[in-house]
Scaffold this motif. Structure first.
Motif, short mmCIF file in Angstrom:
data_model
loop_
_atom_site.label_atom_id
_atom_site.label_comp_id
_atom_site.label_asym_id
_atom_site.label_seq_id
_atom_site.Cartn_x
_atom_site.Cartn_y
_atom_site.Cartn_z
N TYR A 1 25.31 4.76 17.23
CA TYR A 1 26.60 5.40 16.98
C TYR A 1 26.43 6.86 16.58
O TYR A 1 25.41 7.24 16.01
CB TYR A 1 27.37 4.63 15.90
CG TYR A 1 27.59 3.18 16.25
CD1 TYR A 1 28.44 2.83 17.29
CD2 TYR A 1 26.94 2.16 15.56
CE1 TYR A 1 28.64 1.49 17.63
CE2 TYR A 1 27.13 0.83 15.89
CZ TYR A 1 27.98 0.50 16.93
OH TYR A 1 28.17 -0.80 17.27
N LEU A 2 27.45 7.66 16.85
CA LEU A 2 27.42 9.09 16.55
C LEU A 2 28.57 9.45 15.63
O LEU A 2 29.66 8.87 15.72
CB LEU A 2 27.51 9.92 17.83
CG LEU A 2 26.38 9.71 18.86
CD1 LEU A 2 26.68 10.49 20.12
CD2 LEU A 2 25.04 10.13 18.27
N LEU B 1 34.35 5.93 23.14
CA LEU B 1 33.11 5.67 23.89
C LEU B 1 32.05 6.71 23.52
O LEU B 1 30.86 6.39 23.40
CB LEU B 1 33.38 5.71 25.40
CG LEU B 1 34.19 4.55 25.99
CD1 LEU B 1 34.45 4.79 27.46
CD2 LEU B 1 33.45 3.22 25.81
N ALA B 2 32.48 7.95 23.32
CA ALA B 2 31.55 9.03 22.97
C ALA B 2 30.92 8.80 21.60
O ALA B 2 29.81 9.28 21.34
CB ALA B 2 32.27 10.37 23.00
N GLU C 1 28.78 -0.01 10.83
CA GLU C 1 27.88 1.15 10.90
C GLU C 1 28.63 2.40 11.34
O GLU C 1 28.42 3.49 10.78
CB GLU C 1 26.73 0.86 11.87
CG GLU C 1 25.65 1.93 11.88
CD GLU C 1 24.50 1.58 12.80
OE1 GLU C 1 23.61 2.43 12.97
OE2 GLU C 1 24.49 0.46 13.34
N LEU C 2 29.51 2.26 12.33
CA LEU C 2 30.28 3.41 12.79
C LEU C 2 31.31 3.81 11.73
O LEU C 2 31.55 5.00 11.49
CB LEU C 2 30.97 3.10 14.11
CG LEU C 2 31.86 4.21 14.69
CD1 LEU C 2 31.07 5.50 14.89
CD2 LEU C 2 32.50 3.77 16.00
N TYR C 3 31.91 2.82 11.07
CA TYR C 3 32.88 3.12 10.02
C TYR C 3 32.26 3.98 8.93
O TYR C 3 32.86 4.96 8.47
CB TYR C 3 33.43 1.83 9.43
CG TYR C 3 34.33 2.05 8.24
CD1 TYR C 3 35.67 2.43 8.41
CD2 TYR C 3 33.85 1.91 6.94
CE1 TYR C 3 36.49 2.64 7.32
CE2 TYR C 3 34.66 2.13 5.85
CZ TYR C 3 35.98 2.50 6.04
OH TYR C 3 36.79 2.74 4.96
N ASP C 4 31.04 3.63 8.52
CA ASP C 4 30.35 4.39 7.48
C ASP C 4 30.09 5.83 7.92
O ASP C 4 30.05 6.75 7.08
CB ASP C 4 29.03 3.71 7.11
CG ASP C 4 29.25 2.39 6.38
OD1 ASP C 4 30.34 2.22 5.81
OD2 ASP C 4 28.35 1.54 6.40
N LEU C 5 29.90 6.04 9.23
CA LEU C 5 29.62 7.39 9.74
C LEU C 5 30.87 8.27 9.76
O LEU C 5 30.79 9.47 9.56
CB LEU C 5 29.05 7.31 11.16
CG LEU C 5 27.57 6.94 11.31
CD1 LEU C 5 27.22 6.77 12.77
CD2 LEU C 5 26.68 8.01 10.68
#
Length: 281
Positions: A70-71, A88-89, A123-127
């Motif tokens: 994830y970015l 998606l990005a 994991e993406l939520y934390d980012l």
């Protein structure tokens, strides 16, 4: 007693049969045998080297942490405006992105709404949780019977009056937020509000949608010159820690901020909290 002719024949056949039985394994082995393979020392060494290299590669792959797929977004954004291609990005699958967009069309008001989407990865939520912004909520002024749009408050620059306007804050917490901000030298994260007396998680959750944070430090402590009294004024530095820093400095100037970790009183957790607030210049 001489053997009869018949008995002599029987004895000869018996001896012949015994010889056949005795030598038949050797005869068969000779017929069926093939040349044994010749394995050189170099071949054995090469095979051993390959096995060792494979084992080392497997061990290294097992030890390496899985790289995140994830970015983080490049700037603050409103999840309600993100398209499937935007998600998606950031690393979502096409199916996940479709579900998130469907939910956002109903209106996401806070990170809690985003977190509740069942396909959204933790994991993406934390980012992205500190990069999200949402439509300004409508606040009812019950004294005057008005409904107005509330302006988000940046807690590293707001004064007591601006903070007092946040629903659920009030004058007491508005003053405490400013006081603690000055003691720290600035807020690095929203969670530091929990360090204020009686300010709990429920209160933080209540005001999260009304505030945002631009991390910056107003004041840094110079550990090359600060006295014990000056050091212990910071909320994260006790008298014992301050005294330890000054004593270490007396034995030789600090070359880096990390040098203070030679003190047994400063563990990695405390060091991580202190670094943004210290300088040696």
């Amino acid at each position: 007693m001489p053997l009869s002719k018949r008995n002599r024949r029987g004895l000869i056949w018996l001896l012949t049969l015994g010889l056949i039985i005795a030598y038949s394994p050797r005869i068969i082995s000779g017929i069926l045998s093939t040349d044994a393979p010749i394995i050189s020392h170099e071949l054995i060494l090469e095979a051993h080297t390959e096995i060792v290299e494979n084992e080392e590669q497997r061990s290294q792959e097992e030890m390496e942490p899985e790289r995140t797929k994830y970015l983080a977004p490049s700037s603050k954004f409103d999840p309600n405006t993100y398209s499937i291609s935007d998600w998606l990005a950031l690393g979502l699958s096409e199916r996940q992105a479709e579900v998130v967009v469907n939910f956002s069309q109903r209106g996401l008001k806070s990170n809690e709404d985003l977190k509740m989407i069942f396909v959204f990865p933790t994991e993406l939520y934390d980012l992205i949780k500190d990069s999200t912004i949402y439509p300004l909520p409508e606040v009812v002024n019950y004294d005057e019977g008005e409904v107005y749009t509330f302006d988000l408050v940046e807690i590293n620059s707001a004064n007591e009056i601006e903070l007092d306007k946040i629903p659920g804050i009030g004058e007491f917490y508005a003053i405490k937020i400013v006081e603690y901000r000055e003691q720290l030298g600035g807020y690095i994260g929203r969670e530091q509000l929990l360090e204020i007396w009686k300010f709990d998680q429920a209160k933080l959750d209540e005001i999260t949608e009304y505030i945002y944070l631009e991390p910056r430090v107003f004041t840094k402590i110079n550990i090359s010159t600060a006295s014990v009294e000056e050091l212990k004024e910071h909320p994260y530095i006790t008298y014992s820690v301050a005294n330890s820093i000054v004593k270490m400095r007396a034995q030789g100037n600090f070359e880096t901020i990390q040098d203070i970790q030679r003190s047994k009183l400063i563990d990695q957790e405390l060091m991580t909290r202190l670094i943004p607030y210290l300088t040696i210049e």
